[in-house]
Design a protein around this motif. Structure first.
Motif, mmCIF file in Angstrom:
data_model
loop_
_atom_site.group_PDB
_atom_site.id
_atom_site.type_symbol
_atom_site.label_atom_id
_atom_site.label_comp_id
_atom_site.label_asym_id
_atom_site.label_seq_id
_atom_site.Cartn_x
_atom_site.Cartn_y
_atom_site.Cartn_z
ATOM 1 N N VAL A 34 0.835 -1.187 0.000
ATOM 2 C CA VAL A 34 0.000 0.000 0.000
ATOM 3 C C VAL A 34 0.877 1.247 0.000
ATOM 4 O O VAL A 34 1.942 1.281 0.614
ATOM 5 C CB VAL A 34 -0.957 0.019 1.222
ATOM 6 C CG1 VAL A 34 -0.175 -0.038 2.536
ATOM 7 C CG2 VAL A 34 -1.868 1.241 1.195
ATOM 8 N N ASP A 35 0.422 2.269 -0.703
ATOM 9 C CA ASP A 35 1.092 3.572 -0.725
ATOM 10 C C ASP A 35 0.013 4.645 -0.658
ATOM 11 O O ASP A 35 -0.885 4.679 -1.515
ATOM 12 C CB ASP A 35 1.919 3.734 -2.000
ATOM 13 C CG ASP A 35 2.706 5.037 -1.995
ATOM 14 O OD1 ASP A 35 3.850 5.026 -1.542
ATOM 15 O OD2 ASP A 35 2.155 6.071 -2.443
ATOM 16 N N GLN A 36 0.069 5.498 0.374
ATOM 17 C CA GLN A 36 -0.938 6.535 0.564
ATOM 18 C C GLN A 36 -0.268 7.883 0.765
ATOM 19 O O GLN A 36 0.707 7.997 1.508
ATOM 20 C CB GLN A 36 -1.836 6.205 1.766
ATOM 21 C CG GLN A 36 -2.943 7.218 2.004
ATOM 22 C CD GLN A 36 -4.063 6.657 2.854
ATOM 23 O OE1 GLN A 36 -4.566 5.560 2.605
ATOM 24 N NE2 GLN A 36 -4.497 7.406 3.868
ATOM 25 N N VAL A 37 -0.844 8.923 0.119
ATOM 26 C CA VAL A 37 -0.263 10.268 0.134
ATOM 27 C C VAL A 37 -1.342 11.285 0.509
ATOM 28 O O VAL A 37 -2.476 11.216 0.010
ATOM 29 C CB VAL A 37 0.332 10.629 -1.240
ATOM 30 C CG1 VAL A 37 0.888 12.050 -1.223
ATOM 31 C CG2 VAL A 37 1.421 9.633 -1.629
ATOM 32 N N TYR A 38 -0.980 12.245 1.389
ATOM 33 C CA TYR A 38 -1.870 13.323 1.814
ATOM 34 C C TYR A 38 -1.405 14.629 1.176
ATOM 35 O O TYR A 38 -0.213 14.967 1.232
ATOM 36 C CB TYR A 38 -1.842 13.472 3.336
ATOM 37 C CG TYR A 38 -2.314 12.252 4.096
ATOM 38 C CD1 TYR A 38 -3.604 12.203 4.629
ATOM 39 C CD2 TYR A 38 -1.474 11.158 4.303
ATOM 40 C CE1 TYR A 38 -4.043 11.090 5.338
ATOM 41 C CE2 TYR A 38 -1.905 10.044 5.009
ATOM 42 C CZ TYR A 38 -3.188 10.014 5.527
ATOM 43 O OH TYR A 38 -3.619 8.917 6.221
ATOM 44 N N LYS A 39 -2.348 15.385 0.602
ATOM 45 C CA LYS A 39 -1.995 16.618 -0.096
ATOM 46 C C LYS A 39 -2.841 17.796 0.413
ATOM 47 O O LYS A 39 -4.009 17.639 0.766
ATOM 48 C CB LYS A 39 -2.211 16.468 -1.605
ATOM 49 C CG LYS A 39 -1.343 15.401 -2.257
ATOM 50 C CD LYS A 39 -1.592 15.331 -3.755
ATOM 51 C CE LYS A 39 -0.687 14.309 -4.430
ATOM 52 N NZ LYS A 39 -0.916 14.238 -5.892
ATOM 53 N N ASN A 40 -2.197 18.987 0.431
ATOM 54 C CA ASN A 40 -2.857 20.271 0.685
ATOM 55 C C ASN A 40 -3.302 20.485 2.126
ATOM 56 O O ASN A 40 -4.119 21.370 2.400
ATOM 57 C CB ASN A 40 -4.064 20.485 -0.243
ATOM 58 C CG ASN A 40 -3.687 20.464 -1.705
ATOM 59 O OD1 ASN A 40 -2.578 20.851 -2.077
ATOM 60 N ND2 ASN A 40 -4.596 19.999 -2.546
#
Length: 450
Positions: free
Chosen positions: A421-427
């Motif tokens: 799994v790869d998860q990214v948070y933006k802004n």
């Protein structure tokens, strides 16, 4: 887990004095591999009623986690806590707390079935909690009416404290120890699941068309205490009206190799004591301690919970007062190849807000099961993204998750799976712990269901 043994002993004594037996249930979704890709239960009357039956079932899961996370949030102090509340807990590879469910299904009469599900041990609650239960009517023969008997060949009635049938994803999600239907370890980023007291009526047509209408009390935790809080939007004392939901769709096995299902759902409540459609899970995320802070954990008083951030890796839009949301789902299966897609558009607010905010979610699962006619192995991938407006943030935030999965049903009751799994948070604002947030790594999970 001592409660598990006490409950099992008590249940073992139930058949004494009653002719109860293990057996097939009518209009029932099996707890094991046979329950894959079953949504609402079928109206096919394939099991003869031979008397009262009691089926005791269970779900158990154990996972191994090797995830790493990071962020770029500015150091921050917070009243009541010591140290930097934006630093992340240092993680290491290891096993997570196992989860377990207990399922009791009873065939009470011809076409009448009862379900009771309990969480024996979960991340969010270490002790035993009753998830809920419902009674399902597929026949009403006790009314002794030929007209009613004919109508009930197309209708199903469910009454109780039960999963709200909003969308199709909740039929594929992990639910505490019950992970057998999910080809991945975790659920959606924005996990729409709650149990509420109410009723649902289904209409099934032989063409594949179906329709459902439902009404609930709009609450996970019911109350008879009169409200006293003031709604910031209406300036009036808060009210607790019913919540309404519905579904329309088409589900058809086109030929021996191909099935298509298309559905649209909605859920709406204008005000509530505490709406939990996006936060009603009493078990917790299967990604443990991701994007969490040790200083806040140390300073947080917990009650029967393993950690303060039991839903790490998920996003709850915080629509606790008002919720208006709809979802469209497409499921296609051709031989061993499956496609499941989701589009969701939700709006709502908390009681302190004067206007609604929005959140949108998209998800696509592609699964290939093999070999033909057995399909006990699979490989799959998921892409899931959420974009939402949150209070106090200068821009809409976005969370993206990509997952790759492989799995094996050793038997119809025993499953093993692995995922990356790869998860990214933006802004997110630079003062938010999720600013520049990301996590990735490997999860392994074993599950038993019966």
């Amino acid at each position: 887990m001592k409660n598990l043994y006490l409950i099992l002993v008590a249940l073992a004594l139930l058949p004494l004095g009653v002719k109860a037996q293990q057996g097939q249930m009518q209009f029932f979704r099996p707890n094991d591999q046979r329950g894959l890709n079953i949504f609402e239960t079928s109206k096919k009357d394939t099991v003869a009623f031979t008397g009262l039956k009691v089926k005791i079932g269970g779900n158990f899961e154990l996972s191994f986690q090797d995830l790493t996370d990071g962020n770029t949030a500015l150091p921050k102090t917070q009243t009541g806590f010591t140290g930097n509340v934006n630093s992340l807990i240092k993680l290491m590879p290891g096993f997570n707390l196992p989860m377990a469910n207990l399922n009791v299904d009873v065939q009470l009469a011809d076409g009448i079935r009862l379900n009771l599900t309990s969480y024996l041990a979960t991340r969010h609650h270490e002790d035993t909690w009753v998830k809920g239960g419902y009674i399902q009517f597929d026949k009403l023969t006790f009314l002794h009416s030929d007209l009613v008997d004919q109508l009930m060949k197309s209708f199903t009635i469910k009454i109780g404290q039960n999963d709200v049938d909003y969308g199709d994803q909740h039929f594929r999600r992990s639910d505490g120890g019950n992970t057998i239907y999910n080809p991945f370890v975790e659920n959606y980023i924005m996990d729409e699941f709650s149990t509420e007291t109410g009723a649902e009526i289904y209409y099934h047509h032989k063409s594949g068309f179906f329709l459902m209408g439902g009404i609930t009390n709009g609450e996970l935790n019911e109350t008879v205490v009169a409200p006293t809080k003031i709604d910031s939007a209406t300036k009036q004392v808060n009210k607790y009206p019913p919540a309404y939901h519905g579904k329309i769709g088409f589900d058809k096995q086109i030929n021996e190799d191909t099935r298509i299902r298309l559905s649209g759902s909605f859920y709406t409540v204008s005000s509530a004591n505490s709406s939990t459609l996006f936060g009603g899970d009493r078990t917790g995320s299967h990604y443990y301690y991701i994007m969490s802070n040790q200083n806040i954990a140390n300073g947080t008083t917990l009650n029967n919970a393993v950690d303060y951030n039991a839903f790490s890796g998920r996003f709850n839009p915080g629509f606790s007062e008002e919720v208006h949301t709809y979802m469209a789902n497409l499921f296609l299966k051709h031989k061993g190849l499956e496609f499941f897609g989701t589009y969701e558009d939700a709006r709502g607010r908390s009681i302190t807000e004067t206007s609604n905010r929005g959140a949108k979610q998209y998800a696509v699962d592609v699964i290939y099961r093999f070999p033909a006619n057995k399909e006990n192995f699979w490989v799959g991938g998921r892409y899931n993204t959420v974009t939402a407006t949150i209070a106090g943030n200068p821009a809409d935030v976005t969370i993206n998750r990509g997952v790759g999965s492989i799995g094996w049903f050793m038997t119809k009751n025993i499953m093993m799976k692995a995922e990356y799994v790869d998860q990214v948070y933006k802004n997110y604002a630079n003062t938010n712990i999720l600013n520049g947030g990301q996590f990735n790594g490997v999860m392994l999970e074993a599950a038993i269901a019966f």
